[in-house]
Write an enzyme that holds these catalytic residues in place. Structure first.
Site, mmCIF file in Angstrom:
data_model
loop_
_atom_site.group_PDB
_atom_site.id
_atom_site.type_symbol
_atom_site.label_atom_id
_atom_site.label_comp_id
_atom_site.label_asym_id
_atom_site.label_seq_id
_atom_site.Cartn_x
_atom_site.Cartn_y
_atom_site.Cartn_z
ATOM 1 N N LYS A 82 -9.429 13.856 -13.042
ATOM 2 C CA LYS A 82 -9.508 12.348 -13.276
ATOM 3 C C LYS A 82 -9.493 11.326 -12.004
ATOM 4 O O LYS A 82 -10.041 10.737 -11.668
ATOM 5 C CB LYS A 82 -8.573 11.806 -14.297
ATOM 6 C CG LYS A 82 -9.102 12.272 -15.855
ATOM 7 C CD LYS A 82 -10.405 11.721 -16.162
ATOM 8 C CE LYS A 82 -10.329 10.440 -16.829
ATOM 9 N NZ LYS A 82 -11.544 9.830 -17.442
ATOM 10 N N TYR A 95 -5.719 17.752 -15.907
ATOM 11 C CA TYR A 95 -6.151 16.789 -16.247
ATOM 12 C C TYR A 95 -6.410 15.466 -15.544
ATOM 13 O O TYR A 95 -7.346 14.923 -15.093
ATOM 14 C CB TYR A 95 -5.630 16.425 -17.559
ATOM 15 C CG TYR A 95 -6.074 14.940 -18.356
ATOM 16 C CD1 TYR A 95 -7.112 14.375 -18.625
ATOM 17 C CD2 TYR A 95 -5.004 14.027 -18.611
ATOM 18 C CE1 TYR A 95 -7.529 13.253 -18.930
ATOM 19 C CE2 TYR A 95 -5.164 12.912 -19.315
ATOM 20 C CZ TYR A 95 -6.460 12.273 -19.220
ATOM 21 O OH TYR A 95 -6.848 11.062 -19.742
#
Length: 491
Positions: free
Chosen positions: A241, A237
């Site tokens: 990002k 994640y």
């Protein structure tokens, strides 16, 4: 820092919102149409095959939510016509160029009309499939940028990221951009095109082996974690990002860009009413498991700060940053969190949870109240591993031996326990960077923004409050957040 009227900025604006069924996006949409009914248009991008499917998702997953009850009370039966006038559901997918918008007439209309693009789209699972995470969190950010550049009236792109793109940094973490391709560890540069090739190679290998969908998912999940850790990030994640931010900063050219980095987002503090929450947020899975008697021990440094911020404060911060950006303020990145100015410790969260559920026990499926223990706290991974080895892994090994001796009689039991233990160990590894986190998020840019709002538009500042210093954590957690969690998520 210059600042114009916040409501004045929103008036007559056309805003594209991606990831429109997400938690923060819904709160953003509700706030805009509640406080500024003179907004011109909100285009909401929803993953759907066609316009009818998009409209169905808009009504079912956004407008009909209890979040919109204040608007329903205000407009009554006319809410539907008001929403139809102000909101357009757009079928698309941020993983594709032009955001996957196939309707050319609608696409051209959007390019003519849009003033602001706000990118909320993300997959927030720590260990989602690498191909999916890269497609949404990294390439999706690029697609949002490219779409914004085609908008004739564009004033800015607002990209909602996460403060935890910092990885496992310690100390004071500044509101600074990433350098393109710079890893957190090692000397190798991150090459996003190469990552795309590696993903395709891995998928091709799996398909050539006739791997099942389940097997492909598991391999691609592990592959994401592996690639993240190669470059110094703890999970897929935050790695994807971070790469998304890199692309935006590197390719934005003269487009005005805001990057918003919230910390752990919790239930609404005040607006549109206290305690609304959707989905299990990071810390909430532990609180819910504890309430139901499924979590009896905690792995954390009790003195570590847990940086949490209510969702409506995040949305307020985004809107105020948009209004300030119109006057071309130089700040690009904003941390929205609490650890610097009003920290709460993990031990506090444990205490609040114990006290709340002792007084208000969870009622299980048999109608019986669940009595919760105070619970054991393991202050290091070593102590937790020792506990797991003695209490679970050694007995499991004994069961494996016994199972072999009695011709696999206990194979089902063994397989179930083995799977559960592996799941627990995987989850602990995923959460470890956050329960032992030693960073504090500087929010100097956000503090300048708060000060400018109070000075330049004092009559509006209270309505767009995002100051964490005013939060009484005991009152909020026990009187707002945990009750909201019980009402909206744990039911």
């Amino acid at each position: 820092m210059e600042m114009e009227s916040i409501l004045g900025f929103l008036e007559n604006k056309t805003i594209l919102v991606t990831g429109a069924t997400g938690y923060l996006a819904k709160i953003f949409v509700e706030k805009i149409i509640r406080v500024q009914p003179k907004v011109k248009k909100l285009y909401l991008l929803l993953r759907a095959s066609d316009a009818n499917s998009a409209l169905e998702r808009l009504n079912k997953e956004v407008i009909r939510k209890e979040l919109f009850k204040v608007l329903r009370e205000k407009y009554g039966e006319s809410l539907s016509s008001f929403v139809s006038e102000k909101v357009t559901a757009v079928a698309g997918d941020i993983s594709y160029e032009d955001l996957g918008v196939k309707d050319s007439y609608l696409r051209n209309e959007m390019w003519r009309e849009i003033d602001v693009v706000v990118n909320f789209a993300a997959t927030t699972n720590f260990d989602d499939r690498y191909d999916i995470s890269l497609g949404i969190n990294t390439l999706g950010a690029l697609h949002a940028l490219n779409f914004a550049k085609k908008c004739l009236k564009i004033k800015m792109l607002v990209h909602v990221s996460t403060a935890y793109v910092c990885g496992e940094d310690t100390g004071l973490i500044l509101e600074k951009p990433f350098c393109m391709g710079k890893a957190k560890k090692g000397t190798s540069k991150i090459d996003i095109e190469e990552e795309k090739k590696l993903i395709q190679q891995k998928l091709n290998e799996l398909l050539s082996e006739n791997a099942s969908d389940k097997a492909i998912t598991e391999v691609m999940k592990d592959f994401g974690i592996e690639r993240a850790r190669v470059y110094g990030w703890p999970n897929t994640y935050v790695f994807t990002k971070a790469m998304g931010e890199m692309l935006l900063m590197h390719l934005k050219e003269d487009l005005s860009l805001l990057i918003i980095r919230p910390t752990m987002v919790t239930s609404t503090y005040k607006e549109p009413f206290p305690g609304w929450i959707e989905g299990v947020r990071t810390i909430d899975s532990v609180i819910a498991g504890y309430a139901k008697g499924k979590v009896t021990c905690f792995v954390s440094n009790p003195q570590s700060n847990l940086d949490v911020i209510p969702a409506d404060m995040v949305v307020n911060g985004i809107i105020v940053a948009m209004a300030a950006r119109r006057k071309q303020s130089s700040e690009t990145i904003y941390h929205l969190g609490s650890s610097l100015r009003n920290p709460v410790k993990l031990s506090n969260i444990h205490d609040f949870s114990f006290r709340y559920f002792s007084a208000n026990p969870w009622i299980n499926k048999d109608g019986m109240p669940v009595k919760i223990p105070k619970g054991t706290v393991f202050c290091s991974m070593a102590s937790f591993h020792m506990y797991m080895a003695i209490c679970f892994q050694l007995p499991l090994k004994a069961l494996q031996v016994a199972n072999t001796m009695v011709f696999q009689k206990y194979q089902g039991t063994y397989a179930t326990l083995d799977r559960k233990i592996k799941l627990v160990m995987r989850l602990i590894e995923l959460y470890k960077p956050y329960v032992f986190f030693e960073g504090i998020f500087d929010d100097m840019n956000s503090e300048k923004l708060r000060a400018a709002a109070k000075e330049k538009v004092p009559e509006e500042a209270d309505g767009f409050n995002f100051d964490p210093t005013g939060i009484d954590w005991e009152d909020y957690m026990m009187g707002v957040h945990i009750p909201g969690l019980v009402k909206y998520v744990m039911k």
